[in-house]
Every structure is written in C-alpha cells, then in structure tokens.
Design an enzyme around this catalytic site. Structure first.
Site, PDB file in Angstrom:
ATOM      1  N   ASP A  57      25.516   4.751  23.310  1.00 55.43           N
ATOM      2  CA  ASP A  57      26.196   6.010  23.585  1.00 55.43           C
ATOM      3  C   ASP A  57      27.443   6.080  22.727  1.00 55.43           C
ATOM      4  O   ASP A  57      28.326   5.221  22.831  1.00 55.43           O
ATOM      5  CB  ASP A  57      26.603   6.085  25.070  1.00 55.43           C
ATOM      6  CG  ASP A  57      25.397   6.294  25.975  1.00 55.43           C
ATOM      7  OD1 ASP A  57      24.312   6.605  25.443  1.00 55.43           O
ATOM      8  OD2 ASP A  57      25.544   6.134  27.191  1.00 55.43           O
ATOM      9  N   ASP A  88      14.348  14.970  29.962  1.00 54.98           N
ATOM     10  CA  ASP A  88      14.933  14.378  31.169  1.00 54.98           C
ATOM     11  C   ASP A  88      14.124  14.906  32.359  1.00 54.98           C
ATOM     12  O   ASP A  88      13.979  16.111  32.518  1.00 54.98           O
ATOM     13  CB  ASP A  88      16.399  14.805  31.326  1.00 54.98           C
ATOM     14  CG  ASP A  88      17.287  14.176  30.260  1.00 54.98           C
ATOM     15  OD1 ASP A  88      16.845  13.205  29.615  1.00 54.98           O
ATOM     16  OD2 ASP A  88      18.413  14.667  30.063  1.00 54.98           O
TER      17      ASP A  88
END
Lengths: 255, 197
Positions: free
Chosen positions: A13, A132
């Site tokens: 990330d 997602d």
C-alpha cells in the site's frame, strides 16, 4: 489440470511516496521505501508485485508515478499498479511509467467500456479488473460487488461482474473479499471458487492471508492462479520463502 | 556492445531496455524507430507488447528478413518472436517469414496464458541458460514447421508450444525474460552471447 505455476503476489500500500505502514525485514526495523522493498521481495522469491495507491488523490499521482518509474528500474518481475485509475489516459501513464499491468476497480463499475478501451489499446494482458466483493444472500451468487472499501454496495453480482469484465477485456481478475480482508483467518474460498470457475482469465485471490496454510488451502480447493499477500509479510509473520516452502509441501506447484 | 530495440509501434520498451543494459556493463541500448537506424548495432531486438495488427511491419519486412538470413544477430521477444513467423491467427498481414510456420491461438481453456510456467530445454539448448520457469503473457503461440529450430517448450493444458526457437543468429523467445527475475536475466544474457558470438 492447472496450466500455470501458482503465484505469490506481494501487495504494497503506497501513500504519498511511502509504503503506508513500513515493513520489517530481518535486521531492518522499518523500511518504507517502496523501491527498496520491491527489490527485496523479488529477491525473496515473490512472483509479482502490486502497488496499491491508497490515497489516490490528484496531488499524490506524480509521486506515485515517480515511484513506479524508480521501481521499474530495479525490478525484474511484473508490477501491477492499482488505485485511482479512472481513464484510458491513466492506464497509459501507468504503463509508460513502467507498470506491466494496471488494475481498475470502481471506474470500471461506473463504465465497463473502460476495460474494452484499455484492452484494445494496450492488450488484455495488462488490464486487471479489481473486484471487491462481500457476502450478500440477496445477490444470485451470494456475493455482491462493493466499492469505496466496501462501504458502497452496487447492483452487481460478483460472479456476473467477473464474467462481464473478462468479456469486456480484462485479462486478469484481482478478487478481494472485503469480509476477510485484514482478518487473517484465511481466504474467502467459496467466493474464489465460484469466480474462478466462471471465468477463463486468471484469478488472483486477495484478503485473509494469515498463515502459510491459508495459501495451501486456497490453491488446493479453488481455481485461483495467484494469492495476494500483504500484511503478514510486512509485519514479519512469515516470508515469501516460507510461503513457497509450505506450498511445495502441500503439493502445490510453484516457481 | 551496441543493441538496438526496433520500435515498430510496440509501445513501452523501457523495461526491456533496462534488462539489456543490466546484462553487461559496456552495453549501449538505443531505440530505433526504423530498421535503417539500427544498421550499426551488433544486435537487434524485436520487442513485443500488444497485438499482431498494432505493428507496422510493411516497410520493414523484406529488409528484416534479408538481414536475418545474412546472419544479423537478432532476438525477438513475445510478439517479437511471433513476428518472425509467416502469419498469425490474431490478425491480417504477413509476418517476417524468417521461421517457417504460423502463429495460432493456444488451445487451452484459460486465456490469456498469464503467469509463470515451467520451461523445458531441448537438445538444441546447449549453451543457453534455459530457465526452469518463466513469466508468460500471451494468447497465441508459434508453431515452427522445422522441429530442429526449437530450443525450449512449454505445455499449457496439454498444448505444447515452442517458447524458444533459434535459426542462424536469431532467437525468438515467447516468455518475458525481462520479467522472469534472476533466471530470466541470466537466460537473456546467454542468448545475447550466443547470437553475437
């Protein structure tokens, strides 16, 4: 028969030029530089790398692309960039900076033709559809597509969307279970199983890796091509080498 | 050594240029938009990202074939390997036709073939450091008519195809050595040595 060796994909990330939480490597307490980390994970045996721009603001983009450029200088495994990709021009910029693949998420939900346009211009092999998904009994497959980190449900069923996305041009699907993400209690096997069975393109399972046995379980019981791993590597709970060793012990073919 | 990457509309050549630069300290890599710009290079590289139809071979086909037949060292990667063959199911237009044979769609159910697969060298491999596994990203594969040109093969769901082929001083590579980590770079270095020796 599985065609490919199963892949271990390491995800970092990135936030404003740094890796969000920092990563502990043996002898180094905290490494936040994505370029250095990318090279270390390749040396450890990672098969691919994903940079996820978690801020994805207009202001953070130049710094992000600069990191991609610098990483591409030292990396000899495929690099995927995700987060904040809104247009074919964004895809072009990411590829020019040195990314091999670009992951598109909510922008593709809003406009699926983005996948087609990107695939036509750059080839399906560099277009990743990031989905997602969340358990939802009212959705036909039992899993609904969500956006904005799971906060916003859509009208799309996860399996249907995976199928449509692959038809539209995605060459790979990055499938994240929002229910399992960060919980470290194993991948969402049912979701991965139904999506991998529904599409012909490779599926990268994401969310839930807590121990090497979770990857073994994933590959033994689903058609996933790859497992995305993040936190447990960054926190030093395990290493890519240990994951590969566990997979070999479980008769899963890896590099 | 001077290496010229032929940019015939292929797109991003950066990672390939970096890979070639990394194999020897005295390597000079340039990007040549036309074959004539590459005439002084010791090695030509035909890169390949994108589709068969995206490449504008038209003005270069005969020049390329003649040079390779004369023994110009050349390495073709992914689509760059496919372009060395006669034609492709992926699109209209002829290839360079240096290797006899066609490029056809993989027969596997799962396409594109993306990811790491095992690679097996043939007797022809010799000094080439054929990797155990390499990174692939393609839906089409080369089917050389002359089996003797095959250096290495890969099998996907029962479809075995040539992933490295060699003729004269030209080597075609279907996988991406520049994305295949240490083994990929070592293989690329051995291929460069072989074709320029």
């Amino acid at each position: 028969m599985s065609a490919n060796l199963r892949r271990v994909v390491v995800c970092l990330d990135v936030d404003g030029g740094r890796v969000k939480k920092g990563v502990r490597f043996e002898g180094l307490r905290d490494v936040g530089d994505p370029v250095e980390l990318a090279a270390r994970y390749e040396a450890e045996g990672a098969d691919e790398l994903v940079f996820l721009d978690i801020t994805a603001t207009v202001e953070s983009r130049p710094a992000l692309f600069e990191i991609v450029r610098r990483t591409a200088e030292v990396l000899f495994i495929p690099l995927t960039l995700g987060g904040g990709i809104r247009s074919v021009d964004d895809v072009a910029t990411a590829l020019r900076a040195g990314a091999d693949k670009v992951a598109v998420n909510s922008a593709a939900v809003s406009d699926p033709t983005l996948l087609t346009a990107a695939a036509e211009r750059f080839g399906a092999q560099c277009v990743v559809l990031s989905i997602d998904a969340k358990r939802d009994a009212t959705s036909p497959s039992g899993f609904r597509v969500v956006t904005h980190g799971g906060r916003r449900p859509t009208s799309l069923d996860a399996v249907e969307w995976a199928r449509a996305g692959a038809r539209a041009g995605a060459g790979e699907i990055l499938l994240t279970s929002i229910d399992h993400d960060g919980a470290r209690d194993g991948y969402e096997l049912e979701l991965t199983r139904v999506v991998a069975a529904a599409v012909e393109v490779p599926v990268v399972a994401s969310g839930g890796a807590g121990a090497p046995r979770h990857l073994v379980e994933l590959f033994q019981s689903t058609g996933a091509d790859a497992a995305l791993v993040a936190g447990i590597l960054h926190d030093g709970v395990t290493t890519v080498g240990a994951l590969k060793a566990a997979l070999r012990d479980g008769d899963v073919a890896v590099r | 050594m001077k290496i010229a990457l032929l940019d015939l509309g292929f797109g991003n050549l950066h990672s390939l240029a970096k890979a070639f630069s990394s194999i020897a300290p005295d390597t000079e890599v340039t990007i040549a938009p036309r074959v004539s710009d590459a005439s002084h290079a010791d090695l030509w590289v035909l890169p390949g990202v994108g589709g068969w139809s995206a490449v504008s071979l038209e003005q270069h086909r005969e020049t390329l074939r003649a040079a390779l037949e004369r023994g110009q060292p050349c390495i073709g990667i992914c689509l760059g390997m496919q372009l060395l063959f006669d034609d492709s199911e992926e699109g209209a237009g002829k290839g360079i036709g240096f290797f006899e044979g066609s490029v056809t769609r993989l027969s596997s159910a799962r396409r594109p073939h993306m990811g790491w697969s095992r690679v097996a060298g043939t007797e022809r491999a010799g000094s080439l450091a054929v990797p155990h596994a390499a990174y692939f990203a393609h839906s089409f594969a080369c089917r050389p008519r002359d089996e003797a040109t095959v250096v290495a093969t890969t099998t996907i769901e029962g479809d075995t195809f040539a992933c490295v082929a060699e003729k004269k001083r030209t080597i075609g590579i279907q996988f991406h050595p520049e994305k295949s980590s240490t083994e990929g770079i070592a293989f690329l270095a051995s291929a460069v040595r072989r074709v320029t020796a």
